[in-house]
Scaffold this motif. Structure first.
Motif, mmCIF file in Angstrom:
data_model
loop_
_atom_site.group_PDB
_atom_site.id
_atom_site.type_symbol
_atom_site.label_atom_id
_atom_site.label_comp_id
_atom_site.label_asym_id
_atom_site.label_seq_id
_atom_site.Cartn_x
_atom_site.Cartn_y
_atom_site.Cartn_z
ATOM 1 N N ARG A 39 54.271 40.473 72.418
ATOM 2 C CA ARG A 39 53.208 40.640 71.416
ATOM 3 C C ARG A 39 51.943 39.897 71.840
ATOM 4 O O ARG A 39 50.828 40.392 71.651
ATOM 5 C CB ARG A 39 53.689 40.168 70.040
ATOM 6 N N ALA A 40 52.105 38.710 72.432
ATOM 7 C CA ALA A 40 50.935 37.969 72.929
ATOM 8 C C ALA A 40 50.241 38.761 74.041
ATOM 9 O O ALA A 40 49.004 38.814 74.090
ATOM 10 C CB ALA A 40 51.363 36.593 73.429
ATOM 11 N N CYS A 41 51.035 39.370 74.917
ATOM 12 C CA CYS A 41 50.452 40.199 75.990
ATOM 13 C C CYS A 41 49.698 41.389 75.407
ATOM 14 O O CYS A 41 48.620 41.739 75.897
ATOM 15 C CB CYS A 41 51.542 40.695 76.944
ATOM 16 N N LEU A 42 50.264 42.006 74.377
ATOM 17 C CA LEU A 42 49.570 43.119 73.728
ATOM 18 C C LEU A 42 48.248 42.653 73.125
ATOM 19 O O LEU A 42 47.212 43.312 73.282
ATOM 20 C CB LEU A 42 50.451 43.741 72.645
ATOM 21 N N GLY A 43 48.281 41.520 72.447
ATOM 22 C CA GLY A 43 47.060 40.985 71.850
ATOM 23 C C GLY A 43 46.015 40.645 72.898
ATOM 24 O O GLY A 43 44.831 40.985 72.749
ATOM 25 N N LEU A 44 46.447 39.987 73.980
ATOM 26 C CA LEU A 44 45.520 39.661 75.062
ATOM 27 C C LEU A 44 44.999 40.928 75.744
ATOM 28 O O LEU A 44 43.830 40.983 76.134
ATOM 29 C CB LEU A 44 46.198 38.763 76.088
ATOM 30 N N TYR A 83 43.699 42.518 84.631
ATOM 31 C CA TYR A 83 44.447 41.768 83.623
ATOM 32 C C TYR A 83 45.047 42.701 82.564
ATOM 33 O O TYR A 83 46.222 42.581 82.217
ATOM 34 C CB TYR A 83 43.554 40.706 82.968
ATOM 35 N N VAL A 84 44.242 43.620 82.056
ATOM 36 C CA VAL A 84 44.735 44.534 81.018
ATOM 37 C C VAL A 84 45.871 45.404 81.557
ATOM 38 O O VAL A 84 46.901 45.588 80.897
ATOM 39 C CB VAL A 84 43.569 45.406 80.473
ATOM 40 N N THR A 85 45.710 45.917 82.767
ATOM 41 C CA THR A 85 46.729 46.783 83.362
ATOM 42 C C THR A 85 48.038 46.035 83.613
ATOM 43 O O THR A 85 49.115 46.528 83.293
ATOM 44 C CB THR A 85 46.210 47.381 84.684
ATOM 45 N N MET A 86 47.943 44.852 84.163
ATOM 46 C CA MET A 86 49.153 44.096 84.486
ATOM 47 C C MET A 86 49.888 43.629 83.233
ATOM 48 O O MET A 86 51.124 43.664 83.172
ATOM 49 C CB MET A 86 48.824 42.903 85.388
ATOM 50 N N LEU A 87 49.156 43.191 82.210
ATOM 51 C CA LEU A 87 49.811 42.804 80.959
ATOM 52 C C LEU A 87 50.474 44.015 80.313
ATOM 53 O O LEU A 87 51.594 43.937 79.805
ATOM 54 C CB LEU A 87 48.801 42.165 79.998
ATOM 55 N N GLY A 88 49.783 45.154 80.353
ATOM 56 C CA GLY A 88 50.370 46.382 79.810
ATOM 57 C C GLY A 88 51.598 46.829 80.579
ATOM 58 O O GLY A 88 52.561 47.335 79.997
#
Length: 190
Positions: A39-44, A83-88
């Motif tokens: 959830r933190a990754c989604l938020g970030l 960052y967005v791609t890797m967290l996703g």
């Protein structure tokens, strides 16, 4: 007359007692921990996507309205995409949003299906570990070089796959535990 209390159900694998209860508590804690990370990754990721849109809009505004393109906007946008791609990607592994072999698994007997599911999660975890290790090595090797338009270390480009690889390992372990328990991993976005 008092009726006897029902006997508690035992797990199918025969494990019971304080050791099994402690294992269940650890597994539940680990699942909650992984869900919070996802959830933190989604938020970030959402926050990073908003920053990305702002950076690109500012770049377009600077280029076509002010006739003075900000040099940092493209570099920061490229970094935010990483960052967005890797967290996703990491969250996609946890939520089973990646390409799977469900059609093959359905055709197999239960004992083979379980072994193949575990093998798949082990391989995904190994991939995450190799990606994290190699990108950490790359980040360290270019740490002294600077991104010219941002003035920060080149290593920041390799940090997203290190984070994602580590998360993929953690989430793969969670999936292996779920397969062994006969449960499913609850998606982070529920």
């Amino acid at each position: 007359m008092l009726s006897p209390s029902p006997t508690p159900a035992r797990p199918a694998d025969g494990a019971h007692g304080p050791a099994a209860d402690a294992g269940a508590v650890r597994a539940n804690f680990y699942t909650r921990f992984c869900a919070a990370l996802a959830r933190a990754c989604l938020g970030l990721g959402i926050f990073g996507l908003m920053l990305l849109v702002i950076a690109v809009l500012y770049q377009v505004f600077g280029r076509y309205v002010l006739n003075d393109t900000p040099t940092w906007a493209e570099s920061i946008a490229m970094l935010l995409v990483l960052y967005v791609t890797m967290l996703g990607t990491a969250v996609g592994v946890r939520d089973a949003g990646h390409i799977g072999l469900e059609s093959l698994l359905i055709l197999l007997p239960d004992h083979l299906r379980t072994k193949l599911e575990i093998l798949i999660h082990v391989l995904v975890g190994v991939f995450g570990a190799v990606m994290a290790y190699n990108c950490a090595f790359l980040a360290h090797s270019v740490a002294d070089y600077k991104l010219p338009t941002l003035g920060i270390s080149e290593g920041w480009r390799y940090l997203p796959p290190v984070i994602a690889g580590t998360l993929i390992v953690l989430f793969s372990i969670e999936h292996i535990i779920a397969v062994l328990k006969g449960t499913e991993v609850e998606p982070a976005w529920h």
